[in-house]
Motif scaffolding. Structure first.
Motif, PDB file in Angstrom:
ATOM      1  N   GLY A  54      -9.399  -4.070  -0.561  1.00 42.44           N
ATOM      2  CA  GLY A  54     -10.665  -4.487   0.013  1.00 42.44           C
ATOM      3  C   GLY A  54     -10.538  -5.021   1.415  1.00 42.44           C
ATOM      4  N   ARG A  55      -9.321  -5.378   1.832  1.00 37.63           N
ATOM      5  CA  ARG A  55      -9.084  -5.897   3.164  1.00 37.63           C
ATOM      6  C   ARG A  55      -8.201  -4.968   3.992  1.00 37.63           C
ATOM      7  N   SER A  56      -7.557  -4.009   3.345  1.00 40.20           N
ATOM      8  CA  SER A  56      -6.571  -3.164   4.007  1.00 40.20           C
ATOM      9  C   SER A  56      -6.893  -1.696   3.808  1.00 40.20           C
ATOM     10  N   THR A  57      -6.507  -0.887   4.794  1.00 36.84           N
ATOM     11  CA  THR A  57      -6.684   0.556   4.721  1.00 36.84           C
ATOM     12  C   THR A  57      -5.426   1.239   5.239  1.00 36.84           C
ATOM     13  N   MET A  58      -4.820   2.073   4.418  1.00 37.55           N
ATOM     14  CA  MET A  58      -3.683   2.859   4.847  1.00 37.55           C
ATOM     15  C   MET A  58      -4.160   4.255   5.216  1.00 37.55           C
ATOM     16  N   SER A  59      -3.623   4.806   6.304  1.00 37.92           N
ATOM     17  CA  SER A  59      -4.027   6.126   6.757  1.00 37.92           C
ATOM     18  C   SER A  59      -2.837   6.861   7.352  1.00 37.92           C
ATOM     19  N   ARG A  60      -3.022   8.157   7.551  1.00 34.99           N
ATOM     20  CA  ARG A  60      -1.974   9.021   8.087  1.00 34.99           C
ATOM     21  C   ARG A  60      -2.549   9.837   9.239  1.00 34.99           C
ATOM     22  N   ASP A  61      -1.825   9.907  10.350  1.00 37.18           N
ATOM     23  CA  ASP A  61      -2.182  10.744  11.482  1.00 37.18           C
ATOM     24  C   ASP A  61      -1.077  11.782  11.627  1.00 37.18           C
ATOM     25  N   ASN A  62      -1.313  12.974  11.112  1.00 33.47           N
ATOM     26  CA  ASN A  62      -0.281  14.003  11.119  1.00 33.47           C
ATOM     27  C   ASN A  62       0.077  14.452  12.537  1.00 33.47           C
TER      28      ASN A  62
ATOM     29  N   ALA B  57       0.841  -1.192   0.000  1.00 28.95           N
ATOM     30  CA  ALA B  57       0.000   0.000   0.000  1.00 28.95           C
ATOM     31  C   ALA B  57       0.873   1.237   0.000  1.00 28.95           C
ATOM     32  N   ALA B  58       0.308   2.359  -0.424  1.00 30.01           N
ATOM     33  CA  ALA B  58       1.028   3.625  -0.423  1.00 30.01           C
ATOM     34  C   ALA B  58       0.039   4.770  -0.306  1.00 30.01           C
ATOM     35  N   ILE B  59       0.530   5.922   0.166  1.00 25.80           N
ATOM     36  CA  ILE B  59      -0.279   7.121   0.277  1.00 25.80           C
ATOM     37  C   ILE B  59       0.557   8.305  -0.171  1.00 25.80           C
ATOM     38  N   GLY B  60      -0.063   9.229  -0.911  1.00 27.45           N
ATOM     39  CA  GLY B  60       0.640  10.380  -1.422  1.00 27.45           C
ATOM     40  C   GLY B  60       0.883  11.438  -0.364  1.00 27.45           C
ATOM     41  N   ARG B  61       1.659  12.442  -0.730  1.00 28.14           N
ATOM     42  CA  ARG B  61       1.965  13.527   0.186  1.00 28.14           C
ATOM     43  C   ARG B  61       0.719  14.310   0.566  1.00 28.14           C
TER      44      ARG B  61
ATOM     45  N   ALA C 192      -3.894  10.489  -2.389  1.00 29.66           N
ATOM     46  CA  ALA C 192      -4.685   9.280  -2.532  1.00 29.66           C
ATOM     47  C   ALA C 192      -3.921   8.061  -2.037  1.00 29.66           C
ATOM     48  N   THR C 193      -4.667   6.991  -1.767  1.00 27.42           N
ATOM     49  CA  THR C 193      -4.084   5.728  -1.355  1.00 27.42           C
ATOM     50  C   THR C 193      -4.126   4.730  -2.497  1.00 27.42           C
ATOM     51  N   TYR C 194      -3.193   3.787  -2.465  1.00 26.33           N
ATOM     52  CA  TYR C 194      -3.060   2.772  -3.495  1.00 26.33           C
ATOM     53  C   TYR C 194      -2.801   1.438  -2.815  1.00 26.33           C
ATOM     54  N   TYR C 195      -3.353   0.360  -3.384  1.00 26.95           N
ATOM     55  CA  TYR C 195      -3.243  -0.954  -2.764  1.00 26.95           C
ATOM     56  C   TYR C 195      -2.916  -2.007  -3.802  1.00 26.95           C
ATOM     57  N   ALA C 196      -2.133  -2.978  -3.366  1.00 26.94           N
ATOM     58  CA  ALA C 196      -1.912  -4.144  -4.199  1.00 26.94           C
ATOM     59  C   ALA C 196      -3.205  -4.939  -4.315  1.00 26.94           C
ATOM     60  N   ASP C 197      -3.379  -5.619  -5.450  1.00 25.12           N
ATOM     61  CA  ASP C 197      -4.584  -6.415  -5.649  1.00 25.12           C
ATOM     62  C   ASP C 197      -4.773  -7.454  -4.546  1.00 25.12           C
TER      63      ASP C 197
END
Length: 123
Positions: free
Chosen positions: A66-74, A49-53, A57-62
């Motif tokens: 659907g099972r994973s969520t990436m997030s950022r807590d500044n 997974a990845a998230i932009g600056r 947006a977030t991006y996920y491997a296939d």
């Protein structure tokens, strides 16, 4: 000067959940594209997974979409990977990475790396 420290790994049953954390120091995570990668024994490192600056947006491997969520807590200068419905094939060492440019899914484009946290999913 940027240091990344992963935590939250461990042993889980298939179908369970884990939340991985990546705490940063020496830099501000909102200024970096951040990624999660994993490497299973005997296999090459793969993108998870990845998230932009900033508010990117977030991006996920296939394999995890659907099972994973990436997030950022500044406020905590930390990024997370919430993994649900875990499968035995999720077993791997999970690494956090950062780069001061556009978000990438290629681990070779990331400069800063954490030490990794082990995830083991049984059954």
């Amino acid at each position: 000067q940027v240091q990344l420290v992963e935590s939250g790994g461990g042993l889980a049953q298939a179908g369970g959940s884990l939340r991985l954390s990546c705490a940063a120091s020496g830099g501000t995570v909102s200024n970096f594209a951040m990624g999660w990668f994993r490497q299973a024994p005997g296999k090459e490192r793969e993108f998870v997974a990845a998230i932009g600056r900033g508010g990117g947006a977030t991006y996920y491997a296939d394999s995890v979409e659907g099972r994973s969520t990436m997030s950022r807590d500044n406020a905590k200068n930390t990024v997370y990977l919430q993994m649900n419905s875990l499968k035995p094939e999720d077993t791997a060492v999970y690494y956090c990475a950062a780069r001061d440019g556009v978000v990438q899914t290629d681990g070779e484009r990331y400069y800063y790396w954490g030490q990794g946290t082990q995830v083991n999913v049984s059954s």
